[in-house]
Design an enzyme around this catalytic site. Structure first.
Site, mmCIF file in Angstrom:
data_model
loop_
_atom_site.group_PDB
_atom_site.id
_atom_site.type_symbol
_atom_site.label_atom_id
_atom_site.label_comp_id
_atom_site.label_asym_id
_atom_site.label_seq_id
_atom_site.Cartn_x
_atom_site.Cartn_y
_atom_site.Cartn_z
ATOM 1 N N GLU A 37 0.838 -1.201 0.000
ATOM 2 C CA GLU A 37 0.000 0.000 0.000
ATOM 3 C C GLU A 37 0.872 1.251 0.000
ATOM 4 O OE1 GLU A 37 -3.527 1.992 2.811
ATOM 5 O OE2 GLU A 37 -2.310 0.341 3.589
ATOM 6 N N LYS B 85 -8.915 3.620 -2.780
ATOM 7 C CA LYS B 85 -9.430 3.151 -1.496
ATOM 8 C C LYS B 85 -10.768 3.824 -1.178
ATOM 9 C CE LYS B 85 -7.295 2.197 3.025
ATOM 10 N NZ LYS B 85 -6.096 2.529 3.832
ATOM 11 N N CYS C 67 -5.883 -2.585 2.307
ATOM 12 C CA CYS C 67 -5.863 -2.537 3.763
ATOM 13 C C CYS C 67 -7.251 -2.801 4.350
ATOM 14 C CB CYS C 67 -5.271 -1.203 4.224
ATOM 15 S SG CYS C 67 -4.536 -1.263 5.888
#
Length: 308
Positions: free
Chosen positions: A44, A133, A167
Protein backbone atom coordinates in the site's frame (compact mmCIF):
# COMPACT_ATOMS: atom_id res chain seq x y z
CA UNK A 1 -2.08 -20.34 -17.86
CA UNK A 2 -2.80 -22.91 -15.16
CA UNK A 3 0.45 -22.59 -13.22
CA UNK A 4 2.77 -19.64 -12.72
CA UNK A 5 4.79 -17.91 -10.00
CA UNK A 6 3.73 -14.83 -8.06
CA UNK A 7 5.94 -12.55 -6.01
CA UNK A 8 5.15 -10.40 -2.99
CA UNK A 9 7.46 -7.52 -2.12
CA UNK A 10 8.10 -6.48 1.47
CA UNK A 11 10.43 -3.53 1.32
CA UNK A 12 11.29 -0.07 2.61
CA UNK A 13 10.66 2.80 0.21
CA UNK A 14 12.64 6.02 0.24
CA UNK A 15 10.09 7.82 2.39
CA UNK A 16 8.77 11.07 0.93
CA UNK A 17 11.12 10.68 -2.06
CA UNK A 18 9.39 9.29 -5.12
CA UNK A 19 12.47 9.51 -7.36
CA UNK A 20 14.59 7.28 -5.11
CA UNK A 21 11.61 5.01 -4.47
CA UNK A 22 11.28 4.44 -8.21
CA UNK A 23 14.85 3.09 -8.18
CA UNK A 24 13.83 0.74 -5.38
CA UNK A 25 10.79 -0.41 -7.37
CA UNK A 26 12.97 -1.26 -10.36
CA UNK A 27 15.41 -3.15 -8.14
CA UNK A 28 12.64 -5.41 -6.80
CA UNK A 29 11.23 -5.96 -10.29
CA UNK A 30 14.66 -7.11 -11.42
CA UNK A 31 15.00 -9.44 -8.41
CA UNK A 32 11.58 -10.93 -9.12
CA UNK A 33 12.38 -11.38 -12.81
CA UNK A 34 15.40 -13.51 -11.90
CA UNK A 35 13.01 -15.83 -10.06
CA UNK A 36 10.61 -16.05 -13.04
CA UNK A 37 7.84 -14.15 -11.25
CA UNK A 38 4.95 -13.31 -13.57
CA UNK A 39 2.83 -11.28 -11.15
CA UNK A 40 4.55 -8.97 -8.65
CA UNK A 41 2.66 -7.27 -5.82
CA UNK A 42 3.93 -4.16 -4.00
CA UNK A 43 2.54 -2.73 -0.71
CA UNK A 44 0.00 0.00 0.00
CA UNK A 45 1.19 3.50 -0.90
CA UNK A 46 4.70 2.26 -1.64
CA UNK A 47 5.29 5.49 -3.54
CA UNK A 48 6.07 7.71 -1.65
CA UNK A 49 5.44 5.51 1.46
CA UNK A 50 2.64 5.04 3.93
CA UNK A 51 3.12 7.97 6.38
CA UNK A 52 3.08 5.84 9.54
CA UNK A 53 3.45 7.81 12.74
CA UNK A 54 2.86 11.29 11.29
CA UNK A 55 -0.03 13.47 12.40
CA UNK A 56 0.43 16.31 9.91
CA UNK A 57 0.07 18.80 12.75
CA UNK A 58 -3.54 18.02 13.56
CA UNK A 59 -5.76 17.59 16.56
CA UNK A 60 -9.53 17.92 16.48
CA UNK A 61 -10.33 21.55 15.71
CA UNK A 62 -6.77 22.66 14.98
CA UNK A 63 -4.06 22.46 12.29
CA UNK A 64 -0.49 23.78 12.30
CA UNK A 65 1.51 25.49 9.58
CA UNK A 66 4.23 22.83 9.96
CA UNK A 67 1.62 20.15 9.34
CA UNK A 68 0.47 21.89 6.18
CA UNK A 69 4.09 21.92 5.01
CA UNK A 70 4.33 18.16 5.64
CA UNK A 71 1.20 17.61 3.57
CA UNK A 72 2.64 19.75 0.76
CA UNK A 73 5.87 17.71 0.82
CA UNK A 74 3.87 14.46 0.71
CA UNK A 75 1.72 15.82 -2.14
CA UNK A 76 4.78 16.84 -4.18
CA UNK A 77 6.21 13.32 -3.86
CA UNK A 78 2.94 11.60 -4.75
CA UNK A 79 2.16 10.19 -8.19
CA UNK A 80 0.09 11.60 -11.01
CA UNK A 81 -1.47 8.65 -12.84
CA UNK A 82 -0.46 8.70 -16.49
CA UNK A 83 2.62 10.82 -15.89
CA UNK A 84 6.31 9.91 -15.66
CA UNK A 85 6.30 7.36 -12.83
CA UNK A 86 3.42 5.30 -14.18
CA UNK A 87 4.92 5.38 -17.67
CA UNK A 88 8.18 4.01 -16.28
CA UNK A 89 6.48 1.18 -14.39
CA UNK A 90 4.51 0.28 -17.52
CA UNK A 91 7.78 0.20 -19.47
CA UNK A 92 9.40 -2.08 -16.87
CA UNK A 93 6.36 -4.38 -16.84
CA UNK A 94 6.77 -4.86 -20.58
CA UNK A 95 10.56 -5.17 -20.44
CA UNK A 96 10.43 -7.87 -17.76
CA UNK A 97 7.20 -9.46 -19.10
CA UNK A 98 5.51 -9.19 -15.73
CA UNK A 99 2.12 -8.13 -14.38
CA UNK A 100 2.65 -5.60 -11.58
CA UNK A 101 0.35 -4.19 -8.92
CA UNK A 102 1.62 -1.33 -6.79
CA UNK A 103 0.16 0.95 -4.15
CA UNK A 104 0.72 4.66 -4.59
CA UNK A 105 -0.49 7.88 -3.12
CA UNK A 106 -2.15 9.41 -6.16
CA UNK A 107 -2.44 13.15 -6.59
CA UNK A 108 -5.27 14.73 -8.52
CA UNK A 109 -3.62 17.74 -10.08
CA UNK A 110 -6.96 19.49 -10.66
CA UNK A 111 -8.56 19.17 -7.21
CA UNK A 112 -5.24 18.73 -5.35
CA UNK A 113 -6.81 15.84 -3.40
CA UNK A 114 -4.70 12.76 -2.63
CA UNK A 115 -5.99 9.18 -2.91
CA UNK A 116 -4.66 5.86 -1.68
CA UNK A 117 -4.59 4.02 -4.99
CA UNK A 118 -3.73 0.57 -6.31
CA UNK A 119 -2.40 0.44 -9.89
CA UNK A 120 -2.51 -2.59 -12.21
CA UNK A 121 0.00 -3.01 -15.07
CA UNK A 122 -0.04 -5.73 -17.72
CA UNK A 123 2.97 -7.65 -19.02
CA UNK A 124 2.42 -5.88 -22.33
CA UNK A 125 3.24 -2.51 -20.78
CA UNK A 126 -0.23 -1.04 -20.32
CA UNK A 127 -1.81 0.50 -17.25
CA UNK A 128 -4.89 -1.72 -17.02
CA UNK A 129 -6.59 0.39 -14.39
CA UNK A 130 -6.62 1.63 -10.83
CA UNK A 131 -8.58 1.28 -7.62
CA UNK A 132 -8.96 4.13 -5.14
CA UNK A 133 -9.43 3.15 -1.50
CA UNK A 134 -13.11 3.52 -0.64
CA UNK A 135 -12.72 4.50 3.00
CA UNK A 136 -9.44 5.75 4.47
CA UNK A 137 -9.17 4.62 8.10
CA UNK A 138 -9.12 6.98 11.08
CA UNK A 139 -6.49 9.73 10.66
CA UNK A 140 -5.87 8.60 7.06
CA UNK A 141 -9.03 10.57 6.21
CA UNK A 142 -7.10 13.78 6.68
CA UNK A 143 -4.58 12.70 4.05
CA UNK A 144 -6.63 10.78 1.47
CA UNK A 145 -9.99 11.29 -0.20
CA UNK A 146 -12.53 8.52 -0.82
CA UNK A 147 -12.78 6.39 -3.94
CA UNK A 148 -16.03 5.11 -5.40
CA UNK A 149 -17.57 2.06 -7.06
CA UNK A 150 -16.14 2.86 -10.48
CA UNK A 151 -12.82 1.32 -9.44
CA UNK A 152 -14.22 -1.87 -7.87
CA UNK A 153 -13.02 -3.98 -10.75
CA UNK A 154 -11.15 -7.13 -11.62
CA UNK A 155 -8.94 -7.61 -14.67
CA UNK A 156 -9.33 -10.62 -16.94
CA UNK A 157 -5.72 -11.48 -17.78
CA UNK A 158 -3.75 -14.39 -19.18
CA UNK A 159 -2.97 -15.28 -15.55
CA UNK A 160 -6.60 -15.25 -14.45
CA UNK A 161 -8.93 -12.67 -12.93
CA UNK A 162 -6.83 -10.28 -10.82
CA UNK A 163 -8.22 -7.69 -8.43
CA UNK A 164 -8.19 -6.66 -4.81
CA UNK A 165 -8.81 -4.18 -2.01
CA UNK A 166 -6.52 -1.96 0.05
CA UNK A 167 -5.86 -2.54 3.76
CA UNK A 168 -8.99 -2.19 5.93
CA UNK A 169 -11.30 -2.14 2.91
CA UNK A 170 -10.85 -5.87 3.30
CA UNK A 171 -12.84 -5.66 6.54
CA UNK A 172 -15.84 -4.36 4.55
CA UNK A 173 -17.96 -7.47 3.77
CA UNK A 174 -19.78 -5.84 0.87
CA UNK A 175 -16.53 -4.60 -0.72
CA UNK A 176 -15.22 -8.18 -0.61
CA UNK A 177 -18.48 -9.40 -2.11
CA UNK A 178 -18.02 -6.94 -4.97
CA UNK A 179 -14.75 -8.71 -5.74
CA UNK A 180 -16.24 -12.21 -5.41
CA UNK A 181 -19.13 -11.19 -7.64
CA UNK A 182 -16.63 -10.76 -10.47
CA UNK A 183 -15.11 -14.19 -10.06
CA UNK A 184 -11.80 -13.00 -8.64
CA UNK A 185 -9.09 -15.68 -8.68
CA UNK A 186 -5.97 -13.78 -7.55
CA UNK A 187 -6.81 -11.32 -4.80
CA UNK A 188 -4.17 -8.71 -3.90
CA UNK A 189 -4.37 -7.04 -0.50
CA UNK A 190 -1.67 -4.37 -0.04
CA UNK A 191 -1.73 -3.04 3.51
CA UNK A 192 -0.07 -1.10 6.31
CA UNK A 193 -1.41 -3.42 9.03
CA UNK A 194 1.28 -5.65 10.56
CA UNK A 195 -0.71 -7.20 13.42
CA UNK A 196 -1.21 -10.94 13.75
CA UNK A 197 -4.97 -10.45 13.35
CA UNK A 198 -4.42 -9.12 9.83
CA UNK A 199 -3.10 -12.41 8.51
CA UNK A 200 -6.03 -14.19 10.14
CA UNK A 201 -8.30 -11.96 8.07
CA UNK A 202 -6.44 -12.76 4.87
CA UNK A 203 -6.75 -16.49 5.55
CA UNK A 204 -10.49 -15.94 6.02
CA UNK A 205 -10.73 -14.05 2.71
CA UNK A 206 -8.91 -16.84 0.87
CA UNK A 207 -11.33 -19.41 2.30
CA UNK A 208 -14.38 -17.20 1.76
CA UNK A 209 -13.53 -16.26 -1.82
CA UNK A 210 -11.84 -19.56 -2.69
CA UNK A 211 -9.08 -17.50 -4.28
CA UNK A 212 -5.35 -16.96 -3.87
CA UNK A 213 -4.62 -13.98 -1.59
CA UNK A 214 -1.39 -11.98 -1.70
CA UNK A 215 -0.89 -9.61 1.23
CA UNK A 216 1.98 -7.14 0.85
CA UNK A 217 3.25 -4.70 3.50
CA UNK A 218 6.14 -2.30 3.99
CA UNK A 219 8.94 -2.60 6.52
CA UNK A 220 9.44 0.85 8.05
CA UNK A 221 11.49 2.17 10.97
CA UNK A 222 11.63 5.64 12.46
CA UNK A 223 15.17 5.97 11.18
CA UNK A 224 13.95 5.45 7.60
CA UNK A 225 12.27 8.87 7.62
CA UNK A 226 14.17 11.95 6.48
CA UNK A 227 15.77 13.58 9.52
CA UNK A 228 13.44 16.59 9.53
CA UNK A 229 10.42 14.26 9.72
CA UNK A 230 11.90 11.99 12.39
CA UNK A 231 11.50 14.93 14.76
CA UNK A 232 7.74 14.86 14.14
CA UNK A 233 7.31 11.25 15.26
CA UNK A 234 6.07 10.73 18.80
CA UNK A 235 8.78 9.66 21.21
CA UNK A 236 6.67 6.80 22.52
CA UNK A 237 6.38 5.21 19.09
CA UNK A 238 8.58 2.10 18.64
CA UNK A 239 11.57 2.17 16.31
CA UNK A 240 9.85 -0.33 14.00
CA UNK A 241 6.72 1.41 12.76
CA UNK A 242 5.69 -1.40 10.41
CA UNK A 243 7.15 -4.89 10.89
CA UNK A 244 5.61 -6.25 7.67
CA UNK A 245 3.80 -9.56 7.74
CA UNK A 246 3.55 -10.12 3.98
CA UNK A 247 2.02 -13.47 3.05
CA UNK A 248 0.69 -15.61 0.18
CA UNK A 249 -2.30 -17.87 0.88
CA UNK A 250 -4.02 -20.65 -1.08
CA UNK A 251 -7.77 -20.90 -1.86
CA UNK A 252 -8.19 -23.30 1.07
CA UNK A 253 -6.40 -21.03 3.52
CA UNK A 254 -2.98 -22.68 3.48
CA UNK A 255 -0.11 -20.24 3.99
CA UNK A 256 2.20 -20.82 1.02
CA UNK A 257 4.83 -18.18 1.87
CA UNK A 258 5.40 -15.98 4.90
CA UNK A 259 4.36 -14.26 6.97
CA UNK A 260 7.60 -12.28 6.82
CA UNK A 261 8.39 -9.98 9.76
CA UNK A 262 11.05 -7.42 10.67
CA UNK A 263 13.00 -7.49 7.42
CA UNK A 264 12.76 -6.82 3.71
CA UNK A 265 12.25 -9.70 1.34
CA UNK A 266 10.57 -11.22 -1.69
CA UNK A 267 8.06 -14.01 -1.10
CA UNK A 268 7.17 -16.31 -3.99
CA UNK A 269 4.65 -19.09 -4.52
CA UNK A 270 3.13 -21.09 -7.36
CA UNK A 271 -0.41 -20.35 -8.46
CA UNK A 272 -2.29 -23.40 -9.70
CA UNK A 273 -5.75 -22.70 -11.13
CA UNK A 274 -6.74 -26.31 -10.56
CA UNK A 275 -6.56 -25.57 -6.82
CA UNK A 276 -9.24 -22.89 -7.24
CA UNK A 277 -11.57 -25.41 -8.89
CA UNK A 278 -10.85 -28.01 -6.21
CA UNK A 279 -11.60 -25.47 -3.48
CA UNK A 280 -14.95 -24.51 -5.03
CA UNK A 281 -16.28 -28.06 -4.74
CA UNK A 282 -17.84 -27.46 -1.34
CA UNK A 283 -18.11 -23.66 -1.17
CA UNK A 284 -18.67 -21.02 -3.86
CA UNK A 285 -19.88 -17.72 -2.44
CA UNK A 286 -21.38 -16.53 -5.75
CA UNK A 287 -22.33 -19.98 -7.09
CA UNK A 288 -23.81 -23.03 -5.46
CA UNK A 289 -23.47 -21.57 -1.95
CA UNK A 290 -25.31 -18.36 -2.86
CA UNK A 291 -28.98 -17.79 -2.00
CA UNK A 292 -30.10 -15.25 -4.55
CA UNK A 293 -33.72 -16.01 -3.65
CA UNK A 294 -33.02 -14.63 -0.16
CA UNK A 295 -30.32 -11.98 -0.64
CA UNK A 296 -29.92 -9.22 -3.21
CA UNK A 297 -26.64 -7.42 -3.87
CA UNK A 298 -25.81 -4.47 -6.09
CA UNK A 299 -22.83 -2.12 -6.26
CA UNK A 300 -23.31 1.45 -7.44
CA UNK A 301 -21.28 2.14 -10.60
CA UNK A 302 -19.31 -1.12 -10.45
CA UNK A 303 -17.79 -1.59 -13.91
CA UNK A 304 -17.87 -4.72 -16.04
CA UNK A 305 -14.90 -7.06 -15.87
CA UNK A 306 -11.94 -5.32 -17.50
CA UNK A 307 -9.72 -6.94 -20.10
CA UNK A 308 -5.97 -6.41 -20.16
Amino acid sequence: MKKFKVGCVQATPALFNKSKTMDIVLNWIQKASKQDVQLLVFPESFIPAYPAGLGFGTVVGSRTEAGRDQFREYWENSVEVGADETQKIAKWAKEYEMYITIGITEKDTISKTLYCTLLYFSDKGSLMGKHRKLKPTAAERLVWGEGDGTSLSTFDTSLGKIGGLICWENYMPLARMAMYQKGIEIYVAPTADSRDSWNSSLIHIACEGRCYVIGSNQFIRKSDYPEHLQKELAEDRPEVLSRGGSVIISPLGEVLAGPLYNEEGLLTAEIDHDEIIRAKMDFDVIGHYARNDVFGFDVNSQPDISKD
